[in-house]
Design an enzyme around this catalytic site. Structure first.
Site, mmCIF file in Angstrom:
data_model
loop_
_atom_site.group_PDB
_atom_site.id
_atom_site.type_symbol
_atom_site.label_atom_id
_atom_site.label_comp_id
_atom_site.label_asym_id
_atom_site.label_seq_id
_atom_site.Cartn_x
_atom_site.Cartn_y
_atom_site.Cartn_z
ATOM 1 C CG HIS A 186 -4.252 -8.211 -1.448
ATOM 2 N ND1 HIS A 186 -3.910 -7.050 -0.782
ATOM 3 C CD2 HIS A 186 -3.084 -8.866 -1.678
ATOM 4 C CE1 HIS A 186 -2.599 -7.008 -0.620
ATOM 5 N NE2 HIS A 186 -2.075 -8.094 -1.144
ATOM 6 C CB SER A 187 -10.220 -5.293 -2.305
ATOM 7 O OG SER A 187 -11.209 -6.080 -1.665
#
Length: 491
Positions: free
Chosen positions: A148-149
């Site tokens: 998700h980063s």
């Protein structure tokens, strides 16, 4: 989730510091991943997919950069560092028996097992698994797993769609329907001014109330205990992913008949499906002969809880812009740019199925007159920059854990598209690593809506029954619209 943007993405950067939002997603108790499952109508040719990825996805700087950590544990500097990508490390093609028993269950177990292990930080944080196995709704399956980063769901799904083309025109990018904005007419300046002033006062009041409720949620306010509420540590548990495809035309039929939005109908169906499911769970009775006895309500009176609604704060990243970025290296706004709001859900068996949609519309209309999502984003940005990712992750974790579930929705193409020449049957996005035992994802594609559920199987051991309840709830709501004569004919 309380997140901030990552700024501009540029292929010319060799090293880029992680944004506060990206650092947040690497916090120990907030290590989040996005999974996107693509069902294809034909067997997948791995060679073609690898060649396509080389020409598109790998030209995006995030997909060709690895995470580098410098400094001591007291002063760590995290950076994206561009590296040479070995495609064989990222495209996994397992050898499968074409005669596998229960192929749908095999795919579900395969994806669930991916949540047992994190991605290798020594390589770019993405991978795709190509499973040439026939399931009930596809001839083959592609499974993207992305940290998700690297970006929020809206950005990453838009990026994946930028790698597809219309089946009817292999050179054309997909088209996403634009939102219809309500037009206002100034027929009487004085009354228009009074209305605008009244709406402005409501906006301020609702925003203040919502922010106070979020602050209370962080400090002490918790949702009531229900059978779908996760226990502490739920974010670390293995997750299971299931989906069900329903008719988008049915949803639009209800929307038009009741003068609501697709989101209103979707949330209404969610409330109705959860009410049916929880009624069964509270009764402690198993399904018999395909029927569930619901003569008496087993749900405790006053049962309610809140859903965390993820809100994309940017204008949707244009698919054309992302395609140009991968082809020409142009700069495009990228990263995590989402806020959240807390939506109350009432759980009860209603005599009139349309009441679920009316309740959803009232709750959503109230949230439209609030800047809750923007405030959560702004407050998170302030906390991230002032106190760092560890404190921000602890606050965000507590706020989300004290609610019960999450809901997100993405608009997909209206026409059939192909993934590097493979026509797509469906697209199902998921997220895991956050402190919820249940997350709903709604993804439209052509004339269908895919309902994708991320669940903790120790809390929700029968997610397919929940899918059945959601599908049946939509049918009951649609039939009620037709029966009450709210439409003249079925479209």
């Amino acid at each position: 989730m309380m997140l901030m943007g990552d700024g501009k993405a540029s292929s010319s950067n060799r090293e880029v510091a992680l944004s506060p939002a990206a650092r947040l997603f690497h916090a120990p108790r907030f290590n989040c991943y996005i999974i996107a499952i693509i069902g294809c109508k034909t067997p997948i040719n791995p060679t073609v997919v690898k060649a396509g990825l080389e020409l598109t996805l790998l030209k995006h700087p995030r997909f060709s950069s690895k995470l580098v950590v410098d400094g001591s544990k007291y002063c760590r500097k995290q950076k994206w560092s561009q590296t040479k990508v070995n495609m064989e490390d990222h495209v996994i093609v397992p050898e499968l028996d074409s005669n596998i028993d229960f192929p749908d269950r095999f795919v579900e177990d395969y994806v669930s097992n991916l949540t047992r292990t994190p991605l290798d930080l020594s390589k770019p944080l993405w991978e795709i698994h190509l499973l040439n196995i026939k399931t009930s709704d596809a001839e083959a399956v592609g499974i993207f797993r992305i940290h998700h980063s690297m970006g929020d769901g809206a950005s990453l799904i838009s990026l994946l769609l930028a790698c597809t083309r219309k089946t009817s025109d292999p050179e054309a990018l997909p088209t996403i329907p634009a939102k219809n904005r309500a037009s206002s007419t100034n027929s009487n300046g004085f009354w228009w001014f009074l209305l605008a002033f009244w709406l402005f006062l409501r906006l301020i009041w609702n925003t203040v109330v919502d922010i106070l409720l979020i602050a209370a949620t962080i400090l002490f306010l918790k949702d009531m205990k229900t059978p779908i509420k996760g226990a502490p540590g739920v974010e670390l548990n293995i997750k299971k992913f299931v989906h069900r495809t329903v008719s988008l035309d049915d949803i639009k039929l209800v929307k038009n008949a009741m003068n609501t939005t697709v989101n209103d109908v979707v949330v209404g169906v969610t409330q109705a499906g959860l009410s049916r499911y929880l009624n069964r769970r509270y009764a402690g009775e198993e399904q018999k002969d395909g029927q569930v006895k619901q003569r008496k309500t087993n749900i405790p009176k006053g049962t309610h809880f809140r859903a965390t609604i993820l809100v994309n704060l940017r204008k949707t990243v244009g698919i054309q812009d992302l395609a140009d970025m991968m082809a020409k290296g142009s700069k495009t706004r990228w990263g995590n740019l989402i806020g959240y709001l807390l939506l109350p859900l009432s759980i009860a068996l209603q005599d009139d199925p349309l009441e679920y949609v009316r309740q959803a519309k009232a709750a959503i209309d109230r949230k439209k007159l609030s800047r809750e999502a923007i405030c959560t984003y702004s407050c998170a940005e302030l906390v991230l920059r002032t106190f760092g990712a560890k404190v921000a992750a602890a606050i965000t974790h507590r706020a989300i854990f004290n609610t019960t579930m999450a809901i997100s929705g993405l608009v997909g193409p209206q026409e059939e598209i192909s993934f590097y020449g493979h026509p797509m049957a469906y697209l199902a996005p998921y997220v895991y690593g956050h402190p919820h035992a249940l997350t709903f994802h709604f993804q439209s594609y052509m004339n269908k809506m895919t309902i994708a559920l991320s669940v903790d199987p120790s809390v929700i051991p029968d997610p397919h029954l929940l899918c059945d309840d959601l599908e049946e709830s939509l049918k009951l709501i649609r039939d009620a619209v037709v029966r009450k004569g709210l439409i003249k004919h079925i479209v």
